[in-house]
Design a protein around this motif. Structure first.
Motif, short mmCIF file in Angstrom:
data_model
loop_
_atom_site.label_atom_id
_atom_site.label_comp_id
_atom_site.label_asym_id
_atom_site.label_seq_id
_atom_site.Cartn_x
_atom_site.Cartn_y
_atom_site.Cartn_z
N LEU A 67 0.84 -1.21 0.00
CA LEU A 67 0.00 0.00 0.00
C LEU A 67 0.87 1.25 0.00
O LEU A 67 0.58 2.23 -0.70
CB LEU A 67 -0.94 -0.02 1.22
CG LEU A 67 -2.18 0.88 1.15
CD1 LEU A 67 -3.02 0.55 -0.09
CD2 LEU A 67 -3.00 0.76 2.41
N ARG A 68 1.92 1.25 0.78
CA ARG A 68 2.82 2.42 0.81
C ARG A 68 3.49 2.61 -0.55
O ARG A 68 3.66 3.73 -1.00
CB ARG A 68 3.89 2.22 1.90
CG ARG A 68 3.37 2.42 3.32
CD ARG A 68 4.54 2.60 4.29
NE ARG A 68 5.43 1.45 4.28
CZ ARG A 68 5.28 0.38 5.05
NH1 ARG A 68 4.23 0.32 5.89
NH2 ARG A 68 6.13 -0.61 5.01
N GLN A 69 3.88 1.52 -1.16
CA GLN A 69 4.51 1.61 -2.50
C GLN A 69 3.54 2.22 -3.51
O GLN A 69 3.92 3.07 -4.31
CB GLN A 69 4.96 0.23 -2.97
CG GLN A 69 6.18 -0.31 -2.22
CD GLN A 69 6.58 -1.68 -2.74
OE1 GLN A 69 5.72 -2.54 -2.92
NE2 GLN A 69 7.87 -1.87 -2.96
N LEU A 70 2.28 1.79 -3.45
CA LEU A 70 1.28 2.31 -4.38
C LEU A 70 0.97 3.77 -4.12
O LEU A 70 0.81 4.57 -5.06
CB LEU A 70 -0.01 1.47 -4.29
CG LEU A 70 0.12 0.02 -4.81
CD1 LEU A 70 -1.11 -0.80 -4.41
CD2 LEU A 70 0.29 0.02 -6.32
N LYS A 71 0.84 4.15 -2.85
CA LYS A 71 0.55 5.54 -2.51
C LYS A 71 1.66 6.47 -2.97
O LYS A 71 1.42 7.65 -3.27
CB LYS A 71 0.34 5.68 -1.02
CG LYS A 71 -1.00 5.10 -0.54
CD LYS A 71 -1.18 5.31 0.95
CE LYS A 71 -2.54 4.77 1.43
NZ LYS A 71 -2.74 4.96 2.87
N SER A 72 2.90 5.90 -3.01
CA SER A 72 4.02 6.74 -3.49
C SER A 72 4.03 6.86 -5.01
O SER A 72 4.89 7.51 -5.58
CB SER A 72 5.35 6.14 -3.01
OG SER A 72 5.57 4.86 -3.59
N GLY A 73 3.05 6.17 -5.68
CA GLY A 73 2.93 6.25 -7.13
C GLY A 73 3.71 5.18 -7.88
O GLY A 73 3.84 5.25 -9.10
N TRP A 117 -4.33 4.23 -8.58
CA TRP A 117 -5.26 5.21 -9.16
C TRP A 117 -5.24 6.45 -8.30
O TRP A 117 -5.37 6.37 -7.07
CB TRP A 117 -6.69 4.63 -9.20
CG TRP A 117 -6.95 3.88 -10.49
CD1 TRP A 117 -6.14 3.74 -11.53
CD2 TRP A 117 -8.17 3.22 -10.80
NE1 TRP A 117 -6.71 3.03 -12.53
CE2 TRP A 117 -7.99 2.68 -12.11
CE3 TRP A 117 -9.41 3.02 -10.15
CZ2 TRP A 117 -8.98 1.96 -12.76
CZ3 TRP A 117 -10.39 2.30 -10.82
CH2 TRP A 117 -10.17 1.76 -12.12
N LYS A 118 -5.13 7.57 -8.95
CA LYS A 118 -5.13 8.84 -8.22
C LYS A 118 -6.08 9.81 -8.90
O LYS A 118 -6.24 9.77 -10.12
CB LYS A 118 -3.73 9.44 -8.15
CG LYS A 118 -2.76 8.64 -7.28
CD LYS A 118 -1.44 9.35 -7.16
CE LYS A 118 -0.48 8.57 -6.23
NZ LYS A 118 0.82 9.26 -6.07
N ASP A 119 -6.65 10.65 -8.10
CA ASP A 119 -7.53 11.72 -8.62
C ASP A 119 -7.04 13.04 -8.06
O ASP A 119 -7.10 13.26 -6.85
CB ASP A 119 -8.98 11.45 -8.22
CG ASP A 119 -9.93 12.50 -8.80
OD1 ASP A 119 -9.61 13.02 -9.91
OD2 ASP A 119 -10.93 12.80 -8.16
N LYS A 120 -6.55 13.87 -8.94
CA LYS A 120 -5.98 15.16 -8.54
C LYS A 120 -4.88 14.97 -7.49
O LYS A 120 -4.80 15.70 -6.50
CB LYS A 120 -7.06 16.09 -8.01
CG LYS A 120 -8.10 16.44 -9.05
CD LYS A 120 -9.15 17.38 -8.49
CE LYS A 120 -10.21 17.72 -9.52
NZ LYS A 120 -11.25 18.63 -8.98
N GLY A 121 -4.05 13.98 -7.73
CA GLY A 121 -2.91 13.71 -6.86
C GLY A 121 -3.27 12.94 -5.61
O GLY A 121 -2.38 12.60 -4.84
N LYS A 122 -4.54 12.62 -5.44
CA LYS A 122 -4.95 11.91 -4.23
C LYS A 122 -5.13 10.43 -4.56
O LYS A 122 -5.78 10.07 -5.52
CB LYS A 122 -6.26 12.50 -3.71
CG LYS A 122 -6.77 11.81 -2.45
CD LYS A 122 -8.08 12.43 -2.01
CE LYS A 122 -8.63 11.72 -0.77
NZ LYS A 122 -9.94 12.27 -0.35
N PHE A 123 -4.54 9.55 -3.73
CA PHE A 123 -4.64 8.11 -3.94
C PHE A 123 -6.04 7.66 -3.58
O PHE A 123 -6.50 7.83 -2.44
CB PHE A 123 -3.60 7.38 -3.08
CG PHE A 123 -3.68 5.89 -3.17
CD1 PHE A 123 -3.23 5.22 -4.30
CD2 PHE A 123 -4.22 5.14 -2.13
CE1 PHE A 123 -3.30 3.84 -4.37
CE2 PHE A 123 -4.29 3.76 -2.20
CZ PHE A 123 -3.83 3.11 -3.33
#
Length: 483
Positions: free
Chosen positions: A108-114, A143-149
């Motif tokens: 999850l941390r890896q994904l949140k970092s993009g 998936w991000k929306d306006k930079g938000k995970f």
């Protein structure tokens, strides 16, 4: 193991090793390309779906609603792509499962970092994606929306589908390996037979030589090692043949010597024994006794001379004599030898004359030099009748040259070849009494001259006499040669 099988095994091992290395390299490359292509395809799918979801939503959560996901499932079904969707907390929201699947906090941390995650085998690498009966490979995309995970999407296909090109490559490798083994077996058999057949011919030739056939010759063309070996074998056989002929000649002369020696010894021994019996039984008249004793004395000296010549030759040949070399006038020795052998020459109606300066310096052992001259002149007398024997000499730079020339029966080339060998006689039928009649005189001369560091040679032709030439070098200029 026979050489032909060793060659075949070597060729096959080389072929199999080469095909295997190339094949495994190709399989590894195909595998990497297949997975890399799949990862990029899944990433392209994810990017396209993300764009679609963003354009289709009214707010960020719209992309995760079941209606939208059913649309995605329908689109991806034709490509046999598996789809799983996770929310911002890492919980799987699609498809619905009885057992709750949740991404690990690390993922999850890896994904949140993009970060995009590439999963080669979901059943092994990332158990949080859920175990599937058919192992899959794919990508986990944030998936991000306006930079938000707001979540993550898993897109994958069956590993069996991705590795289909790999299976084809493996099958091709197997087919190529089988073909290479068959072709290699045939080629190795041909090449091995060609090489070993040449060696086999050499082996057969060697057996013939072992059996005593020295006329064997092998004929190979080319410039390889076997051809060189065959050439060396041919030279060896020619040398052996020559040596064998020389040995036979030596044995023939030795047998002749033994026969001659036995005859020479039997005659005087019979004479001596007869005289002794006559004296023992008083069968010889008193007037005949002095003549009988003189005859017995001559026969005894004849036996002693035969034995001494053999002993003398062995001592000279084994370097068991000490030479006391000095510088003296050879002309005086010529005069002494001429006086000594004058009577022997007269018996054969031969004339000895000298053509040499009154002062002819020579560096040699005086006693052995006299022995050399006596043997050579005696040899000339032995094979010359009603002829002339010339003793000549002259000086050259650092040496004295001496020649003994006669106009006797001479020698042919074969006789010249063996003239200085032990027990050789140019014409056994014409042996006369005196030194040299046993075939030792010239061999003694040759050995003595070699020990002096000098040279001796002979020129001759049948019925045209012979000319022996000696070169004795001054002190410090000797040329010692090994036998």
């Amino acid at each position: 193991m026979k050489l032909i099988y060793q060659h075949m095994l070597s060729f096959l091992l080389i072929i199999i090793t080469t095909v295997s290395i190339i094949g495994f390299s190709e399989i590894n490359n195909t595998t990497q390309q297949s997975y890399e292509y799949n990862y990029r395809r899944m990433e392209d799918f994810a990017a396209a779906l993300g764009t679609l979801a963003t354009n289709d939503k009214k707010d960020g959560a719209a992309m995760l609603n079941p209606k939208f996901l059913n649309k995605l499932e329908f689109v991806l079904h034709s490509d046999r792509v598996y789809l799983s969707v996770f929310n911002a907390h890492g919980s799987q929201v699609y498809p619905q499962r009885n057992d709750k699947i949740k991404l690990t906090s690390h993922r999850l941390r890896q994904l949140k970092s993009g970060k995009k995650l590439r999963i080669k085998n979901n059943n092994e690498a990332l158990s949080s994606l859920g175990y599937k009966k058919d192992a899959c490979t794919g990508v986990l995309i944030p998936w991000k929306d306006k930079g938000k995970f707001i979540g993550a999407m898993w897109l994958g296909v069956r590993i069996a589908q991705v590795e289909r090109p790999v299976r084809i490559a493996k099958q091709n490798l197997f087919n190529a390996l089988v073909s290479a083994i068959i072709v290699g077996l045939v080629l190795s058999l041909v090449l091995s037979y060609y090489s070993t057949n040449r060696i086999k011919k050499l082996s057969i030739a060697t057996k013939k030589v072992t059996a005593g056939d020295f006329d064997v010759q092998t004929h190979y063309s080319g410039h390889d090692e076997i051809t060189q070996l065959a050439d060396n074998f041919n030279r060896m056989v020619r040398t052996l043949k020559k040596s064998n002929q020389e040995v036979k000649e030596q044995e023939k002369r030795r047998d002749q010597f033994m026969a001659d020696a036995a005859h020479e010894m039997r005659t005087p021994l019979t004479t001596i024994n007869g005289i002794l019996e006559g004296l023992q039984y008083d069968a010889i008249p008193d007037k005949a006794k002095p003549k009988s004793i003189a005859l017995m004395s001559r026969e005894t000296k004849r036996l002693i001379r035969l034995v001494n010549e053999n002993l003398d030759y062995e001592k000279i040949r084994n370097n068991q004599i000490n030479l006391v070399k000095t510088r003296f006038n050879a002309r005086k020795t010529f005069d002494d030898v001429t006086m000594q052998l004058k009577q022997n020459a007269a018996k054969a109606d031969d004339t000895i004359f000298i053509t040499a300066p009154q002062n002819l310096p020579v560096y040699a052992d005086k006693d052995r030099f006299t022995q050399i001259m006596v043997n050579l002149v005696q040899n000339a007398i032995q094979f010359t009748a009603n002829g002339k024997i010339e003793i000549s000499g002259y000086r050259i730079a650092h040496a004295t040259v001496i020649m003994i020339k006669d106009n006797g029966i001479g020698m042919n080339q074969q006789q010249i070849k063996y003239a200085f060998e032990r027990y050789f006689k140019a014409d056994p039928s014409r042996s006369r009494s005196g030194k040299g009649e046993y075939g030792l005189g010239l061999s003694i001369v040759s050995s003595l001259i070699k020990q002096h560091g000098g040279k001796i040679s002979v020129q001759s032709a049948i019925n045209q006499g012979a000319e022996f030439t000696i070169v004795l070098f001054d002190q410090g200029y000797e040329q010692y040669l090994e036998d």
